[in-house]
Design a protein around this motif. Structure first.
Motif, mmCIF file in Angstrom:
data_model
loop_
_atom_site.group_PDB
_atom_site.id
_atom_site.type_symbol
_atom_site.label_atom_id
_atom_site.label_comp_id
_atom_site.label_asym_id
_atom_site.label_seq_id
_atom_site.Cartn_x
_atom_site.Cartn_y
_atom_site.Cartn_z
ATOM 1 N N ARG A 20 46.322 44.261 30.818
ATOM 2 C CA ARG A 20 47.369 43.708 31.986
ATOM 3 C C ARG A 20 48.234 45.209 30.850
ATOM 4 O O ARG A 20 49.460 45.733 31.530
ATOM 5 C CB ARG A 20 48.202 42.501 31.815
ATOM 6 N N ALA A 21 49.171 45.238 29.734
ATOM 7 C CA ALA A 21 49.767 45.928 29.063
ATOM 8 C C ALA A 21 49.061 48.204 29.433
ATOM 9 O O ALA A 21 50.628 47.792 29.312
ATOM 10 C CB ALA A 21 50.111 45.206 27.593
ATOM 11 N N ALA A 22 48.532 47.822 29.514
ATOM 12 C CA ALA A 22 48.492 49.091 30.192
ATOM 13 C C ALA A 22 48.500 50.026 31.349
ATOM 14 O O ALA A 22 48.515 50.812 31.176
ATOM 15 C CB ALA A 22 46.682 49.529 29.585
ATOM 16 N N VAL A 23 48.395 49.166 32.265
ATOM 17 C CA VAL A 23 48.786 48.888 33.328
ATOM 18 C C VAL A 23 50.555 49.418 34.086
ATOM 19 O O VAL A 23 51.497 48.163 33.822
ATOM 20 C CB VAL A 23 47.911 47.767 34.534
ATOM 21 N N PRO A 24 51.145 50.442 34.389
ATOM 22 C CA PRO A 24 52.013 50.236 35.184
ATOM 23 C C PRO A 24 52.119 49.453 35.892
ATOM 24 O O PRO A 24 51.733 48.789 36.557
ATOM 25 C CB PRO A 24 51.838 51.575 35.514
ATOM 26 N N ARG A 25 53.335 48.765 35.706
ATOM 27 C CA ARG A 25 54.197 47.529 36.181
ATOM 28 C C ARG A 25 53.634 48.238 38.060
ATOM 29 O O ARG A 25 53.286 46.740 38.705
ATOM 30 C CB ARG A 25 56.362 47.633 36.324
ATOM 31 N N GLU A 26 53.914 49.758 38.583
ATOM 32 C CA GLU A 26 53.583 49.461 39.893
ATOM 33 C C GLU A 26 52.812 49.203 40.588
ATOM 34 O O GLU A 26 52.400 49.036 41.954
ATOM 35 C CB GLU A 26 54.078 50.687 39.960
ATOM 36 N N VAL A 27 51.905 49.374 39.835
ATOM 37 C CA VAL A 27 49.981 48.979 39.963
ATOM 38 C C VAL A 27 49.761 47.819 39.748
ATOM 39 O O VAL A 27 48.643 47.663 40.334
ATOM 40 C CB VAL A 27 48.944 50.343 38.676
ATOM 41 N N GLN A 28 49.961 47.432 38.477
ATOM 42 C CA GLN A 28 49.787 45.548 38.506
ATOM 43 C C GLN A 28 49.688 45.292 40.149
ATOM 44 O O GLN A 28 49.475 43.888 39.925
ATOM 45 C CB GLN A 28 50.948 44.962 37.319
ATOM 46 N N ARG A 29 51.608 45.101 40.182
ATOM 47 C CA ARG A 29 51.065 44.263 41.329
ATOM 48 C C ARG A 29 50.599 44.717 42.682
ATOM 49 O O ARG A 29 49.697 43.692 42.854
ATOM 50 C CB ARG A 29 52.666 44.343 42.141
ATOM 51 N N ARG A 30 49.357 45.459 42.371
ATOM 52 C CA ARG A 30 48.474 45.987 43.421
ATOM 53 C C ARG A 30 47.769 44.900 43.407
ATOM 54 O O ARG A 30 46.424 44.407 44.293
ATOM 55 C CB ARG A 30 48.044 47.227 44.164
ATOM 56 N N PHE A 31 47.361 45.655 42.099
ATOM 57 C CA PHE A 31 46.136 44.606 41.700
ATOM 58 C C PHE A 31 45.963 43.239 41.638
ATOM 59 O O PHE A 31 45.025 42.564 41.733
ATOM 60 C CB PHE A 31 46.275 44.793 39.972
ATOM 61 N N TYR A 32 47.230 42.490 41.252
ATOM 62 C CA TYR A 32 46.936 41.010 41.840
ATOM 63 C C TYR A 32 47.042 40.684 43.166
ATOM 64 O O TYR A 32 46.407 40.148 43.340
ATOM 65 C CB TYR A 32 48.825 40.408 41.564
ATOM 66 N N ARG A 33 47.210 41.386 44.151
ATOM 67 C CA ARG A 33 47.227 41.248 45.436
ATOM 68 C C ARG A 33 46.165 41.287 45.997
ATOM 69 O O ARG A 33 45.450 40.783 46.508
ATOM 70 C CB ARG A 33 47.967 42.561 46.088
ATOM 71 N N LEU A 34 45.120 42.227 45.170
ATOM 72 C CA LEU A 34 43.852 42.624 45.393
ATOM 73 C C LEU A 34 42.964 41.744 45.244
ATOM 74 O O LEU A 34 41.825 41.019 45.826
ATOM 75 C CB LEU A 34 43.944 44.113 44.702
ATOM 76 N N ALA A 35 43.234 40.954 43.847
ATOM 77 C CA ALA A 35 42.623 40.220 43.103
ATOM 78 C C ALA A 35 42.532 37.888 44.505
ATOM 79 O O ALA A 35 41.563 38.405 44.450
ATOM 80 C CB ALA A 35 43.203 39.564 41.427
ATOM 81 N N GLY A 36 43.857 38.167 44.133
ATOM 82 C CA GLY A 36 43.678 37.096 45.755
ATOM 83 C C GLY A 36 42.935 37.377 46.841
ATOM 84 O O GLY A 36 42.940 36.575 47.768
ATOM 85 N N GLU A 96 39.800 36.734 46.005
ATOM 86 C CA GLU A 96 39.462 35.313 45.845
ATOM 87 C C GLU A 96 39.279 34.880 46.612
ATOM 88 O O GLU A 96 38.515 33.743 47.586
ATOM 89 C CB GLU A 96 40.656 34.980 45.210
ATOM 90 N N MET A 97 40.106 34.780 47.778
ATOM 91 C CA MET A 97 39.782 34.506 49.670
ATOM 92 C C MET A 97 38.694 34.800 49.718
ATOM 93 O O MET A 97 37.889 34.477 51.132
ATOM 94 C CB MET A 97 40.761 34.586 49.920
ATOM 95 N N ALA A 98 37.944 36.511 49.365
ATOM 96 C CA ALA A 98 37.261 36.550 50.156
ATOM 97 C C ALA A 98 35.555 36.062 49.724
ATOM 98 O O ALA A 98 34.981 35.368 50.756
ATOM 99 C CB ALA A 98 36.659 38.263 50.218
ATOM 100 N N ASP A 99 35.555 35.554 48.447
ATOM 101 C CA ASP A 99 35.147 34.615 48.383
ATOM 102 C C ASP A 99 34.527 33.495 48.483
ATOM 103 O O ASP A 99 32.802 32.794 48.817
ATOM 104 C CB ASP A 99 34.681 34.531 46.576
ATOM 105 N N GLU A 100 36.238 32.990 48.868
ATOM 106 C CA GLU A 100 36.205 31.224 49.296
ATOM 107 C C GLU A 100 35.760 31.463 51.011
ATOM 108 O O GLU A 100 34.441 30.811 51.095
ATOM 109 C CB GLU A 100 37.544 30.746 49.253
ATOM 110 N N GLU A 101 35.346 33.008 51.635
ATOM 111 C CA GLU A 101 35.340 32.509 52.673
ATOM 112 C C GLU A 101 33.724 32.931 53.156
ATOM 113 O O GLU A 101 32.984 32.309 54.265
ATOM 114 C CB GLU A 101 36.047 33.760 53.621
ATOM 115 N N PHE A 102 32.984 33.564 52.421
ATOM 116 C CA PHE A 102 31.951 33.829 52.473
ATOM 117 C C PHE A 102 31.301 32.852 52.151
ATOM 118 O O PHE A 102 30.136 32.295 52.493
ATOM 119 C CB PHE A 102 31.536 35.276 51.401
#
Length: 363
Positions: free
Chosen positions: A167-183, A186-192
């Motif tokens: 996490r420390a290596a990731v620019p803060r602007e990129v971190q937020r998009r990573f968190y959104r994508l992870a969510g 996770e939702m896609a896995d649950e829906e499948f």
């Protein structure tokens, strides 16, 4: 950079024992394949790799002093299991735990420590060894196994390609998009998983739904798979097979057959199970007569495997309906059945037989 005596010895030992690790890899693949199959778990794929001496050399160059003996290196053999659904990651993990000795100090079920704000989207990573097989000094070498769902695997591969290790290596602007994508993943896995459960429930409920309200059950791959074993359609298949003078194949392995039957029925305008049942009962004798008349004209087209496949009465009904309705073409039915090279001549032959039997071209 000069290697330490320990690193040099590790490389020499690995070159001498690489055949043992190759055998370990093959044994692990066979046993794990059997465990997964025995547990009834359907996976996307299972892969393995054996580390090359040059790769081991580079690893020790990056991490000087970390390894003292060859046995300290746990990833000389690595396996990766990719499941379709996240719930199967845990099922595979439990199957491995029951057979192998897990090195819990070096293993981690990352799904259990995945905090809401934690960087990444992770699966299970085990370091383990065989319990009862001897390879070196009476013990099995340790090896690594990664277990991920296919979406977890997609995350890990893209994350690796981007080069972010923490996490420390990731620019803060990129971190937020990573968190959104992870969510989202996770939702896609649950829906499948939800879709998978709904599909299983749908198949389990089909007999009762068809018995109670066939007009309310759509024609699809699942309903076609069930209907090819229905007593009436099976009996009509037998009658068509007798007209073709070939046996009806009882267990011919063709998993795409129900989908193809559903596609041709959709093409000829039959949308519900009830409609199909009514049509087949109404045209039972015509379908059998049509099959008998077609058989001499199309030797080997419908029965290249020495017999008629389940659902042959549905195929001949669809051809009958295609010939009898303006705007429908028999060669489309052939293409939907994947009869390559049969269009054209087949279209003309089928229509000619239909006209000969009925005296006209369309109903």
């Amino acid at each position: 950079m000069d290697f330490s005596p320990a690193a040099t010895e590790i490389l020499a030992d690995y070159r001498a024992e690489q055949g043992i690790y190759a055998a370990l890899r093959e044994d692990a693949m066979r046993l794990i394949e059997g465990l997964i199959e025995g547990a009834g778990i359907k996976i996307h794929h299972l892969t393995s790799r054996l580390k090359t001496p040059s790769s081991l050399r580079e690893k020790m160059r990056r991490k000087p002093g970390r390894y003292v003996h060859l046995g300290d290196v746990t990833d000389l053999v690595g396996l990766r299991i990719i499941t379709y659904f996240e719930q199967d990651v845990a099922a595979v993990a439990r199957a491995l735990e029951a057979v192998f000795e897990i090195d819990w100090d070096n293993s981690i079920d990352k799904s259990k420590v995945h905090d809401p704000d934690r960087f990444g989207y992770l699966g299970v990573h085990y370091v383990m060894r065989f319990v009862s097989r001897e390879y070196i000094g009476g013990l099995s070498p340790r090896f690594e196994v990664q277990i991920r769902s296919i979406l977890q695997h997609a995350w890990a591969e893209i994350e690796h390609d981007l080069g972010y290790k923490s996490r420390a290596a990731v620019p803060r602007e990129v971190q937020r998009r990573f968190y959104r994508l992870a969510g989202l993943l996770e939702m896609a896995d649950e829906e499948f998983m939800a879709i998978h459960r709904l599909s299983q429930d749908y198949v389990a409920d089909l007999p009762e739904r068809i018995a109670e309200n066939p007009d309310g059950v759509f024609v699809d791959a699942q309903s076609m798979a069930y209907l090819t074993g229905d007593p009436f359609i099976h009996g009509l298949d037998l009658a068509v097979a007798r007209a073709l003078e070939v046996p009806l194949l009882g267990d011919w392995p063709d998993p795409e057959r129900p989908q193809r039957l559903a596609s041709i029925l959709d093409y000829v305008g039959v949308r519900s199970v009830g409609q199909l049942q009514k049509e087949l009962r109404r045209l039972e004798s015509e379908v059998v007569q049509f099959a008998a008349a077609l058989s001499p004209e199309l030797q080997g087209v419908w029965t290249p495997v020495g017999g008629a496949r389940p659902g042959t009465s549905i195929v001949h009904y669809a051809l009958w309906r295609a010939c009898g309705h303006a705007g429908l073409e028999a060669d489309v039915v052939a293409r939907l059945l994947d009869l390559r090279g049969s269009s054209g001549t087949l279209e003309q032959t089928v229509r000619a037989v239909y006209i000969r039997l009925n005296g006209h071209q369309t109903l």
